[in-house]
Each structure stands twice: as C-alpha cells, then as structure tokens.
Motif scaffolding. Sequence first.
Motif, PDB file in Angstrom:
ATOM      1  N   ARG A  18       0.773  -1.312  -0.146  1.00 19.00           N
ATOM      2  CA  ARG A  18       0.058  -0.144  -0.021  1.00 19.00           C
ATOM      3  C   ARG A  18       0.644   1.291  -0.037  1.00 19.00           C
ATOM      4  O   ARG A  18       1.491   1.634   0.892  1.00 19.00           O
ATOM      5  CB  ARG A  18      -0.767  -0.017   1.267  1.00 19.00           C
ATOM      6  CG  ARG A  18      -1.815  -1.377   1.215  1.00 19.00           C
ATOM      7  CD  ARG A  18      -2.462  -1.565   2.646  1.00 19.00           C
ATOM      8  NE  ARG A  18      -1.491  -1.794   3.380  1.00 19.00           N
ATOM      9  CZ  ARG A  18      -1.472  -2.331   4.848  1.00 19.00           C
ATOM     10  NH1 ARG A  18      -2.911  -2.324   5.343  1.00 19.00           N
ATOM     11  NH2 ARG A  18      -0.540  -2.769   5.593  1.00 19.00           N
ATOM     12  N   LEU A  20       1.517   5.181  -0.595  1.00 19.85           N
ATOM     13  CA  LEU A  20       0.555   6.649  -0.741  1.00 19.85           C
ATOM     14  C   LEU A  20       1.706   7.522  -1.430  1.00 19.85           C
ATOM     15  O   LEU A  20       2.695   7.647  -1.218  1.00 19.85           O
ATOM     16  CB  LEU A  20       0.533   7.164   0.935  1.00 19.85           C
ATOM     17  CG  LEU A  20      -0.053   8.497   0.932  1.00 19.85           C
ATOM     18  CD1 LEU A  20      -1.435   8.483   0.249  1.00 19.85           C
ATOM     19  CD2 LEU A  20      -0.169   9.059   2.353  1.00 19.85           C
ATOM     20  N   PHE A  70      -0.710   2.286   5.581  1.00 20.42           N
ATOM     21  CA  PHE A  70       0.139   2.513   4.410  1.00 20.42           C
ATOM     22  C   PHE A  70       1.642   1.629   4.782  1.00 20.42           C
ATOM     23  O   PHE A  70       2.044   1.628   5.812  1.00 20.42           O
ATOM     24  CB  PHE A  70       0.502   3.945   4.058  1.00 20.42           C
ATOM     25  CG  PHE A  70      -0.737   4.596   3.900  1.00 20.42           C
ATOM     26  CD1 PHE A  70      -1.529   4.564   2.572  1.00 20.42           C
ATOM     27  CD2 PHE A  70      -1.242   5.601   4.782  1.00 20.42           C
ATOM     28  CE1 PHE A  70      -2.595   5.242   2.304  1.00 20.42           C
ATOM     29  CE2 PHE A  70      -2.093   6.094   4.416  1.00 20.42           C
ATOM     30  CZ  PHE A  70      -3.045   6.321   3.279  1.00 20.42           C
ATOM     31  N   ALA A  73       5.779   5.060   1.599  1.00 17.40           N
ATOM     32  CA  ALA A  73       5.123   6.578   0.876  1.00 17.40           C
ATOM     33  C   ALA A  73       6.149   7.236  -0.011  1.00 17.40           C
ATOM     34  O   ALA A  73       7.382   6.854   0.214  1.00 17.40           O
ATOM     35  CB  ALA A  73       4.946   7.616   2.143  1.00 17.40           C
TER      36      ALA A  73
END
Length: 345
Positions: A18, A20, A70, A73
């Motif tokens: 995940r 971002l 998350f 990033a």
Amino acid sequence: MNPQSEVLLRQYDYLSGRVLLINAPTDQLLAELGDSIQASVWTWNFNDYQYFQNQQAQVHFGAELPVGEFDQAVIFVPKSKELLNYLIHTIAAQLPQGSSVFLVGEKKAGIERAAKQLQPYGKTLKLDSARHCQLWQLILDCKVQTKALADWAQNYTVATPKGDLQICALPGVFSQKHLDVGTAVLLPYLNQVTAGKIADFGCGAGVISAYLAKLNPENRIFALDVDAFALASTQMTFEKNQLNPQQLEIKAVTGIEDAPLFLHAIVSNPPFHQGIHTHYDASENLCKTSHRHLKSGGELWIVANRFLNYPLLIEQSFGQCTIKADQQGFKVLFASTQKNTKEVG
C-alpha cells in the motif's frame, strides 16, 4: 510522463504494498503501476484532486494525512521547505520503523537540499539520478510523535484600523511568516468595499477574509482557494480572532468559475504561482470573467504587481477600471458592474 514519475518507475522494484503517493504529478504514473501495488494519492491542490478523481484513483484532498494504513510513501518534492518538513514528519509518525519513504524531485526544485531533510529520520540512500531528477530512499529508524496540524502554523500580527489581527499560516501557504506587500497596500481600501456577500479569491492565510469580517458583522465571506493548506489557514485565522463562524464559508475552487453567483464584491490578491512555475491563467480569468459572479453594481477589488496587464483586461470586461493606488510596486484596481435599476436587494 512527468520526469519525476519516469525516475520512480525506473526503480519500480523498490515499491510494494500500500503506497501513498504524496503531491503526485497529474500524469500516467498510476496506470503504469502494476496490480501488486495498491496506490493512493494525497494532494492539497484541488485541480490535481479533480484530475485523479476523473482517473478513478483513490485520492484524498486535504491538509492532513488521509486515514488508512500504508506500507510505504513517495513524496514528490513541494516548493516549500517547511511543507516538506511537515510531510516527512507526518508520514514518519504514521509508518512503522523499517518502512521506506521515497523522495523524488527535480534538481532545479532543490531535491539535493530536500534530501537532507530526511536525515533526522533514518538512513538515506540515493537510488537514482536521471531526467534532471533524483530519487532518494529513507528507511525509518526512529519513533516520531504526531503533531497537530495547528502546531505547524506560523502566527503573526497584522495591525488594522479595527485592531490587531492574529494570522495563522500553515506551511506552504503564501506569505507564511509575515504580511506580504500587496495585501498591505490593499488593506486600507477594504473599508470601501460594499457590504454583503463577498468572495476572497485566493484567500491564503485569511488576512483579507478576516479583516472584511471584522469590518462589518453583516458581511458573509466566501474564502476561495485551490490549496487545502490555505483554506485550513483561513479557518484557523477566523478561530484565532474569535470571528463569527457563520460569517465564513470555505470553498475549494479550481478558479473563479467555481465562485458563487450574485456576489456584492470579489476581493483578491490573486495567485500566480503554482509549484515552482509562474501561472497567470487563474488571475487573468478573474479579470476577464468575474463580472459573471457579481450582482448588478457588484465590485471587483484586486491588488496586483504594477507590471501586469490586469487594468486592460478588467477594462475590456467591465468597461472601466480605476487605479485606486499605485505604490511599492503594486496597484489597487477597482471596477463595478452596471447597475440594473430593476434588480432588488
């Protein structure tokens, strides 16, 4: 494809789970990411937000980190050093130790300087340098406490004939540390603005909005901006000065076309910077089309750099443009729509 995205895709194998994407460019990057990556976007630019919505992307618009879990990033370097500090700290407080935060940006946008801001949070490594860009990796190795958004605001005082205003300006917001010259030139003329429904286009930290509200408790202010940090700053400025919250309506806009109709006045120190680039489109459209949003007899008040051709644009649209002041490199410009004697109110 944006060169920053190209460099990121060159190191695609570093990305997983995940992810971002913070301040991502409006290009085809999301379409190039495979199914193994669950990408979402955090932006504070309303134009970019609408672009990603149209792409059916998972996108969050706001000044605060989106809610969710998350694994990694990617920060695309913003113009403001203070804003980057906020982004790094905020994401470091969210991700577990050992997670990766990637920083990508153009050399002309200061990526080498920006990479140094990663160092307090862990080990940093330059992964790539191409397309006049660099990609850096930070591996988090420290515990970071979350700070409230308001704790990141700069506070300063603006003296007015109605008493001092306390201004709250978040990172990246225009004139974050002190009153800018253009607004200072405009402020003495705001007591001439007709009362009623007034739009502050490009509201920034809310100096104009707050002063208009303080001048007349009957004024209803529509604070308009493309930037979520500006909108949040204006909200904070109203609260700091204990102004009536019912006087204020905050609205994210792409341009003056999103403003309410039948306004008594539009007041603006119009924006002309977007990222590291200069864009006059929003300001020129304001001069050309703002009359469509005004009642008959409605007023336009603008302060702008002396060298800009706004008086001509306003004159072409309104039929006239009055220069109320010309000082310190700025002009205060005024125009009004024709009064319709049949219109009531």
